[in-house]
Enzyme design. Structure first.
Site, short mmCIF file in Angstrom:
data_model
loop_
_atom_site.label_atom_id
_atom_site.label_comp_id
_atom_site.label_asym_id
_atom_site.label_seq_id
_atom_site.Cartn_x
_atom_site.Cartn_y
_atom_site.Cartn_z
CG ASN A 1 -1.54 -1.35 1.50
OD1 ASN A 1 -1.93 -2.04 0.58
ND2 ASN A 1 -1.57 -1.75 2.74
CG HIS A 2 4.34 1.51 1.27
ND1 HIS A 2 5.29 0.63 1.74
CD2 HIS A 2 3.50 1.73 2.32
CE1 HIS A 2 5.03 0.34 3.00
NE2 HIS A 2 3.95 0.98 3.38
CG LEU A 3 -0.75 3.35 -3.43
CD1 LEU A 3 -2.13 3.98 -3.53
CD2 LEU A 3 -0.75 1.96 -4.03
#
Lengths: 549, 228
Positions: A482-484
């Protein structure tokens, strides 16, 4: 106090910001402080913390065991975000590693800081020079030194606790100390570090946006062990803290407002952004400066969707790089039972991390890693495993206690390189409830990641031997973290990048696209602090331009 | 601290039950007192980490607060109801069966009622097996012995379903699933002296710096395999 003007549902402000997450809210706070009128639109609803805590407690064990951090958050029916229990297929994932890009993010006022773990890492200085130092990936057009003052300010805005001890800092190049010393370690961290550190694994405290004393209206962390999916007491930084601050000072924040169209005029400057309200009525916001800070997926999604006559391939997309270079730390887990009780699960969910292989000459060939000692209580997996053994009564209780006390879960992050083929596009077939095209993402992880995975596995097996591990297991499927990052990539050349070093769009003088999308390298560390630092750098740029005009 | 739940009273009134009324122990509260009185050293450890007297008071009150999560007010209309006619087991019978299957005496009657109703809605096979299962327990029998006798009678799956429900707080699966307990789920109990159910607390700020409790169980067997 300068406030936006609202006429027939349309808004005029000096600064129009799309997205009320950490990036948008921090920029709003800076510019309200500059005396500018600010309007902020978010596609999702306002969140009631107490209700979400109850929603979490009411979720079936399978959802909680599977870390369903999405299903407990209410969504605007007109602004879906990915759901997995069951899947809503909002994003179509394809490519050999598509399923490794199944992301969690929240579309709501406050954004995904509702369910982050508050890790506030800085990139290393060398992370800004991957191409020149290691011959892979891309260099940033700015250096660590350029961003360093903004890292300090971001840490101060978010109230970060980090080690004052230089030997425990990663990196230690700092001009100012952390606002508060490290969140103190419990027995598990201390003992684990003592065992692994002689072997070069370098266990350090995770810098994190919470404190063990009250700070700036925020309560002290009481170790509820529930940071993800919701801090029940608000001790963890959440962008709503900045949202509340700017609203109290005259900013207009509109929830459930889905931006979908961007108008451009003379010199390709942005003139207005249009949105749908919760009754599906369209309105427009006009202003002098515009910020799109929706996150690393929704920002490129909106820019592509908003293509107009002057920008037929999408806003800010003359380089054709919008939606390309999609990155996220590829993750996997290592679990085992140690030969001594370590008692992970006491305190906040993430407190320490091994950074011994965060950097090194090997990065020319394969990915670096960081290894987080997961501090989430093992009660659920321990119980599932113990029940499978067919135990009941005291034997079952003892087995649960054994597996919780002796259990270890390490979460490993690898560094993907920016690759233009990893791409977000608009679906030609799938539409959301407003009739807007849903995102499609193609994702393929090359040998750089796979070789990095193999190297990390060797290290993990060695760590396992240090604890005489049993039931030692390493997951083989890479998971999303979830580290976009990467979808609106930063660079000095407008031909191969979307934004400049201030996150200003090359194509539009008055449009900024700060956040993870701008990051040309991902390092192995959580992206939020870098995103916040970039936000503050953008805010300075916007302020100086508005002052001039 | 003993909490009594007075049937028929409008609110939970600790220690104020009317004569002649049944008193029930709310399970998590019932374990709170022993832990606080039997482990004074843990609180002293908090003091050793330079906590002020005031903070110790906070630790104690928050600890009590945590262990009080299961004190469920029972209003007049919310008493554990006997199952309606035509259902195979009463709430009381299901509670007795649950106690025998789990080996836990201190299960909450209202949770038992909720669980039985949830089985009725979500899992017809388990629900139908409950009467036969409830005839198996014998005096002085351990949970392990009962589990074996359930398996021998072809009722092993139903027995496991009831045990699983008490440990996880969840009944059923897939689309037919109901949550009947969170913090009260038995999976959190074996470590309740070391860590709270997530979202609750076990002390004040930085409580986790205090040493963990004695583990009290043996380590994982070396023969288990799966070495690195």
């Amino acid at each position: 106090m300068k406030v936006p003007v609202v006429t027939d549902g349309d808004v005029t402000a000096d600064v129009v910001i799309i997205g009320a997450g950490v990036v948008g809210a921090m920029i709003a706070d800076q510019l309200v402080g500059e005396g500018q009128s600010v309007a902020m639109l978010d596609s999702g609803p306002r969140i009631d913390r107490g209700q979400v805590v109850e929603n979490w407690r009411d979720m079936p064990i399978k959802s909680r065991a599977g870390s369903d951090y999405q299903g407990l958050y209410p969504q605007n029916p007109y602004a879906p975000a990915p759901l997995y229990f069951p899947p809503n297929d909002y994003i179509d994932l394809s490519g050999p590693d598509g399923q490794s890009y199944a992301q969690d993010y929240i579309r709501a006022v406050g954004g995904t800081t509702w369910h982050w773990a508050a890790s506030c890492w800085r990139h290393l200085p060398v992370d800004f020079r991957m191409k020149s130092a290691y011959g892979v990936g891309r260099d940033w057009p700015i250096s660590y030194d350029d961003l360093e003052p903004y890292y300090c300010r971001a840490e101060e805005e978010m109230g970060v606790s980090g080690p004052h001890d230089l030997a425990l800092q990663s990196p230690s190049q700092r001009s100012r100390p952390y606002p508060s010393d490290m969140v103190p370690w419990g027995y598990s961290d201390t003992r684990f570090a003592r065992v692994v550190d002689p072997h070069g694994y370098n266990c350090v405290p995770i810098p994190q946006a919470r404190m063990v004393q009250p700070w700036n209206g925020r309560p002290a962390c009481c170790g509820n062990n529930n940071c993800m999916p919701i801090c029940p007491i608000g001790a963890m930084y959440n962008a709503v803290h900045h949202v509340q601050r700017v609203e109290a000072r005259g900013a207009l924040v509109l929830a459930d407002s889905v931006a979908y169209r961007i108008d451009t005029g003379a010199n390709n400057r942005v003139t207005a952004i249009h949105w749908y309200d919760s009754d599906r009525r369209s309105h427009k916001a006009t202003g002098r400066a515009f910020v799109v800070a929706c996150n690393g997926i929704e920002t490129p999604h909106l820019l592509l969707m908003a293509a107009n006559k002057m920008n037929p391939e999408g806003i800010a997309n003359s380089s054709d790089q919008v939606g390309r270079n999609m990155m996220d730390h590829s993750g996997f887990h290592c679990t085992f039972l140690a030969d001594e009780p370590l008692w992970f699960g006491r305190g906040p969910e993430q407190t320490s991390c091994m950074v011994g292989f965060r950097d090194g000459a090997f990065r020319s060939e394969y990915s670096a890693n960081k290894m987080i000692l997961y501090n989430i209580t093992r009660a659920i997996p321990a119980t599932e495993q113990a029940l499978k053994l067919g135990l009941v009564g005291q034997a079952l209780d003892d087995e649960i206690r054994r597996r919780v006390a002796f259990g270890v879960d390490i979460s490993i992050s690898l560094e993907p390189l920016p690759d233009p083929n990893n791409r977000l596009t608009l679906s030609k077939t799938r539409r959301d409830t407003l009739g807007l095209a849903c995102p499609d993402i193609y994702y393929e992880l090359g040998p750089y990641i796979h070789k990095g995975y193999d190297a990390a596995c060797d290290q993990l097996r060695h760590i396992g031997t240090l604890f005489n591990a049993t039931e030692f297991a390493i997951t083989t499927k890479l998971n999303a973290n979830n580290h976009l990052m990467g979808g609106t990539i930063m660079g000095s050349d407008p031909k191969d990048s979307v934004v400049d070093g201030n996150c200003r769009a090359h194509d539009h003088d008055n449009l900024w696209l700060p956040g993870g999308g701008a990051m040309p390298s991902s390092s192995v560390v959580n992206s939020t602090l870098s995103m916040a630092a970039l936000a503050l750098k953008s805010a300075d740029d916007i302020a100086s331009i508005l002052r001039k005009s | 601290m003993v909490t009594r739940i007075c049937p028929g009273s409008a609110n939970e009134l600790p220690g104020e039950c009317q004569p002649g009324e049944t008193t029930l122990l709310a399970p998590p509260t019932a374990v709170a007192a022993p832990i606080l009185t039997e482990r004074p050293a843990e609180l002293l450890n908090f003091a050793d980490t330079a906590m002020t007297r005031r903070r110790i008071a906070v630790v104690i009150s928050m600890t009590l607060g945590f262990f009080s999560f299961g004190r469920i007010p029972l209003a007049a209309g919310q008493l554990p109801a006997e199952a309606p006619r035509g259902t195979p087991l009463t709430d009381t019978e299901f509670l007795a069966l649950s106690r025998a299957l789990t080996g836990h005496r201190d299960l909450h009657p209202r949770t038992a009622g909720r669980m039985l109703a949830a089985f009725q809605r979500t899992d017809a096979a388990v629900y139908a097996a409950l009467p036969a299962l409830s005839r198996l327990p014998r005096d002085g029998q351990s949970a392990t012995e009962l589990s074996r006798s359930a398996q021998a009678a072809g009722l092993g799956d139903a027995a496991l379903a009831v045990v699983t429900a008490w440990y996880t707080g969840t009944v059923g699966s897939g689309a037919k699933v109901e949550v009947v307990a969170y913090a009260e789920a038995l999976m959190y109990w074996p470590v309740r002296d070391a860590m709270p159910p997530p979202s609750y607390v076990l002390g004040g700020p930085a409580w986790w710096v205090a040493p963990p409790p004695p583990v009290g169980v043996s380590g994982p067997p070396r023969a288990a395999g799966g070495t690195p």
